[in-house]
Design an enzyme around this catalytic site. Structure first.
Site, PDB file in Angstrom:
ATOM      1  NE  ARG A 112     -11.213  43.595 -26.497  1.00  0.00           N
ATOM      2  CZ  ARG A 112     -12.504  43.609 -26.259  1.00  0.00           C
ATOM      3  NH1 ARG A 112     -13.350  43.776 -27.257  1.00  0.00           N
ATOM      4  NH2 ARG A 112     -12.999  43.448 -25.058  1.00  0.00           N
ATOM      5  CG  ASN A 150     -14.816  48.252 -28.797  1.00  0.00           C
ATOM      6  OD1 ASN A 150     -16.019  48.487 -28.880  1.00  0.00           O
ATOM      7  ND2 ASN A 150     -14.317  47.433 -27.899  1.00  0.00           N
ATOM      8  CD  GLU A 151     -15.268  48.449 -23.801  1.00  0.00           C
ATOM      9  OE1 GLU A 151     -14.380  47.596 -23.642  1.00  0.00           O
ATOM     10  OE2 GLU A 151     -16.366  48.396 -23.228  1.00  0.00           O
ATOM     11  CB  CYS A 158       6.670  52.754 -27.034  1.00  0.00           C
ATOM     12  SG  CYS A 158       5.857  54.039 -27.989  1.00  0.00           S
ATOM     13  CB  CYS A 161       4.546  57.037 -25.593  1.00  0.00           C
ATOM     14  SG  CYS A 161       3.129  56.301 -26.453  1.00  0.00           S
ATOM     15  CD  GLU A 308     -19.849  46.762 -26.081  1.00  0.00           C
ATOM     16  OE1 GLU A 308     -19.526  46.008 -25.152  1.00  0.00           O
ATOM     17  OE2 GLU A 308     -19.048  47.174 -26.923  1.00  0.00           O
ATOM     18  CD1 TRP A 316     -15.948  40.184 -20.100  1.00  0.00           C
ATOM     19  CD2 TRP A 316     -15.844  40.941 -18.002  1.00  0.00           C
ATOM     20  NE1 TRP A 316     -16.927  41.151 -19.955  1.00  0.00           N
ATOM     21  CE2 TRP A 316     -16.881  41.630 -18.683  1.00  0.00           C
ATOM     22  CE3 TRP A 316     -15.599  41.254 -16.663  1.00  0.00           C
ATOM     23  CZ2 TRP A 316     -17.673  42.599 -18.074  1.00  0.00           C
ATOM     24  CZ3 TRP A 316     -16.386  42.217 -16.050  1.00  0.00           C
ATOM     25  CH2 TRP A 316     -17.411  42.873 -16.763  1.00  0.00           C
ATOM     26  CD  GLU A 356     -15.552  39.389 -26.083  1.00  0.00           C
ATOM     27  OE1 GLU A 356     -15.942  39.584 -27.249  1.00  0.00           O
ATOM     28  OE2 GLU A 356     -15.205  40.287 -25.305  1.00  0.00           O
TER      29      GLU A 356
END
Ligand code: GLA
Ligand code: ZN
Length: 670
Positions: A112, A150-151, A158, A161, A308, A316, A356
């Protein structure tokens, strides 16, 4: 401002992923949320693949049912856009969305936070999804905010970029000559004649390790570019939501001291700050507190949302230690004490598969409402409900500020020499901890922030002085302010080009000049005496000369024995200190005690060791948080009469208040 003005309760809930569960479980979730006083859910964080099966089709039926369910159950929603992980079909059909790593390896689908920020595919489909979601759900009044992706994080090397980097440079420098000058590219014959000769700085080009580069200027600009690229992606989604919903507040969840993204720049584009706090079990209370203060500081010291935290355990770390009974409550109130207006968890129900599944959750695999964790969550929910808006939007009355700057962080730690042991966060933490332990409220500020309102401004390891900053500090000190900086400060400008004699533009303010720097390898130390006590000098010893300042301490040995290690310059009505080396916590406590006394900055309250006292002020008055981080009970003597907001007890001034181990008191000061 947390979720916004006029919110009358503390939002309490977190990431909820009902799409991972059969629908009969949903009703049970609702029952349990109610029991735990949960009033908010963050939905739809990782559903892109489910919501969009191909380029043209969107399928929102399941999300519709979830939205109906939570609305019927009176839950507020923080609505995520799901773009933190792209669908597998998209990666297969449009491989430009895949990232290339620092070593040049092109990734395949997986994981992700995996989209290239300059991918045309990502830049088209991510905002389109955000816009579709906003269009569909804009009439739900229980949506209190939008949560983009998210985060955000990581980086990409690449070809897209690379092209975007060349464009970014062109826009920044205007001419190749100016770019060459700022990279000092005549070194090692790197002169560029065309923008497209510039390649991304990674293992294939200028780097030989992640943090070791042969051209700091290029690497530094890549950092800025990468942060900007992701911010543009945030902005694209932001605009797509805004078009549908003119007023709703929009955020994304940040990560504290996260090096790749310049959050001070990001904060300007976010409506409010939210962040994810996952302290390691060994982190000190001060190490946790400084992250909250940083997050409060990036948006003008406004309150924020704790988006969170784990109710019990992470998955983790190599060893995922349980939060001990009372610890989650204590950490929640610590966040509130430093500016959090909402307390939320990752996650509300534990998943059964993938990485998770052993991460803590409010509802764990047993699905019971009598587990230790559930009962602790329920108890805290009850308390937060009772507290209502007592301290919401409350400000921290800080007279002391610590400067933190992302460009400086990047440049300092890219520096080849004098020492790899210089770590920006350690230097910042040295001063913060000394203040924290004395219950001195601290604002963490950026170099763009106003400083005239503070009595003390501390800029540890201010290696890079940006245009105009020296003058700003001079004005501040002239008017009576106290400024403190350290070894290896004032060295370069914003291009990482050396300004001249050290400490560059800060020379006059500090009344010194630094001739050389001696880097001490691990285990080797010098020493100095400060206020009658001997302290070690570690990591770097600046060899400096006084030019107006007075020496307060001097090195004890080596060929520079007798040269100043701590100096003070009286400048206008104020003082500018230079601490030319790194020392131990006892020194910082001793030194800061003297500086605080001289600058007339008072502690919130005197408390026993490891008992934090913090204040928030809002229209309803002053709230005092007392947080006992010890594993034993303590007594705190109150200076003022106050009311315990949880028990209703009135305490008289001079009373000794008993606080149990990991205990918390939230007191309204009269
Ligand atoms: C992050 C993410 C969440 C989850 C947690 C686990 O903060 O935003 O999706 O992975 O970590 O700790
Ligand atoms: Zn890319």
């Amino acid at each position: 401002m947390g979720y916004g003005k006029n919110v009358k309760e503390i939002y309490y809930g977190g990431d909820y992923n009902p799409e991972q569960w059969p629908e009969d479980v949903w009703q049970e979730d609702m029952r349990m949320f109610k029991k735990a006083h949960i009033n908010q859910v963050t939905l739809n964080v990782f559903s892109w693949a489910a919501l969009q099966p191909d380029e043209e089709t969107y399928s929102f039926e399941k999300l519709d049912r979830i939205m109906e369910l939570v609305r019927e159950n009176g839950l507020k929603v923080c609505m995520a856009t799901s773009t933190g992980a792209h669908p597998a079909w998209m990666a297969k059909r449009h491989p430009d969305i895949l990232r290339t790593e620092f070593n040049g390896m092109k990734r395949k689908f997986g994981g992700r936070h995996n989209s290239c920020p300059n991918s045309p595919t990502y830049r088209m489909y991510a905002p389109r999804l955000a816009g579709e979601l906003a269009k569909r759900y804009k009439d739900y009044e229980n949506i209190v905010a939008w949560h983009i992706s998210n985060e955000f994080g990581g980086e990409c090397y690449c070809e897209n970029c690379e092209k975007a980097f060349q464009e970014w440079l062109k826009k920044k420098y205007g001419t190749i000559e100016e770019m060459n000058r700022s990279f000092n590219s005549s070194f090692w014959g790197h002169t560029f004649y065309d923008w497209d000769e510039v390649v991304l700085p990674n293992l294939l080009s200028e780097h030989f390790e992640e943090n070791r580069t042969m051209f700091q200027g290029i690497s530094l600009d890549y950092r800025r570019f990468n942060s900007d690229s992701m911010l543009e992606c945030f902005q694209l989604e932001y605009d797509a939501i805004r078009r549908e919903m003119p007023d709703v507040p929009i955020t994304t969840n940040l990560m504290g001291f996260y090096k790749p993204l310049d959050y001070q720049k990001w904060a300007k584009k976010m409506d409010f700050i939210s962040w994810d706090s996952y302290p390691a079990p060994e982190d000190s209370p001060a190490a946790i507190a400084i992250r909250h203060d940083l997050m409060r500081g990036i948006k003008e010291q406004n309150s924020f949302v704790l988006m969170e935290q784990t109710p019990s355990v992470t998955n983790w770390l190599p060893y995922n230690r349980l939060k001990r009974p009372g610890e989650m409550r204590l950490l929640s109130y610590q966040a509130a004490a430093h500016g959090a207006d909402a307390i939320q968890f990752f996650q509300l129900r534990r998943s059964v598969g993938a990485c998770e599944k052993y991460h803590g959750a409010v509802i764990d695999h047993a699905g019971r409402d009598d587990t230790r964790v559930f009962l602790e969550v329920e108890k805290l929910g009850e308390e937060l409900q009772l507290l209502g808006d007592a301290f919401l939007e409350g400000r921290t009355p800080a007279e002391t500020a610590i400067v933190f700057d992302w460009d400086n962080w990047w440049a300092l730690e890219y520096s080849a020499g004098p020492s790899v042991r210089m770590k920006y966060l350690d230097a910042v933490q040295d001063y913060y901890t000394a203040l924290f332990e004395k219950n001195i409220p601290v604002d963490i500020i950026g170099v763009d922030d106003e400083i005239s309102k503070y009595k003390i401004v501390i800029a540890p390891l201010l290696y890079m002085t940006k245009k105009g900053y020296a003058e700003k500090l001079e004005t501040f000190v002239k008017a009576g302010g106290t400024f403190i900086t350290t070894y290896f400060s004032g060295i370069v400008d914003e291009h990482d080009l050396v300004i001249g004699a050290y400490p560059g533009e800060l020379k006059e303010l500090l009344g010194i000049w630094v001739e050389e720097q001696d880097a001490l390898p691990e285990g080797e130390q010098n020493a100095f005496v400060y206020g009658g006590e001997k302290y070690s000098a570690d990591i770097l010893c600046d060899l400096l000369h006084l030019e107006g300042a007075e020496g307060l301490s001097f090195y004890e040995k080596d060929f520079y024995q007798g040269m100043p290690a701590v100096t003070r310059n009286r400048y206008g009505k104020g003082n500018a200190y230079y601490v030319a080396t790194r020392s131990i916590p006892e020194f910082y406590q001793h030194f800061m005690a003297d500086v605080l006394r001289e600058a007339e900055v008072d502690a919130i309250l005197d408390t026993p060791h490891n008992v934090e006292a913090t204040v928030r002020e809002n229209g309803k008055g002053r709230t005092l948080f007392l947080l006992n981080h010890n594993t034993f009970g303590v007594e705190v003597v109150l200076e003022q009469e106050c009311e315990d907001l949880l028990s209703g007890t009135i305490h008289k001034a001079g009373n000794a208040l008993e606080i149990e181990d990991k205990g918390v008191r939230i007191l309204k000061l009269s």
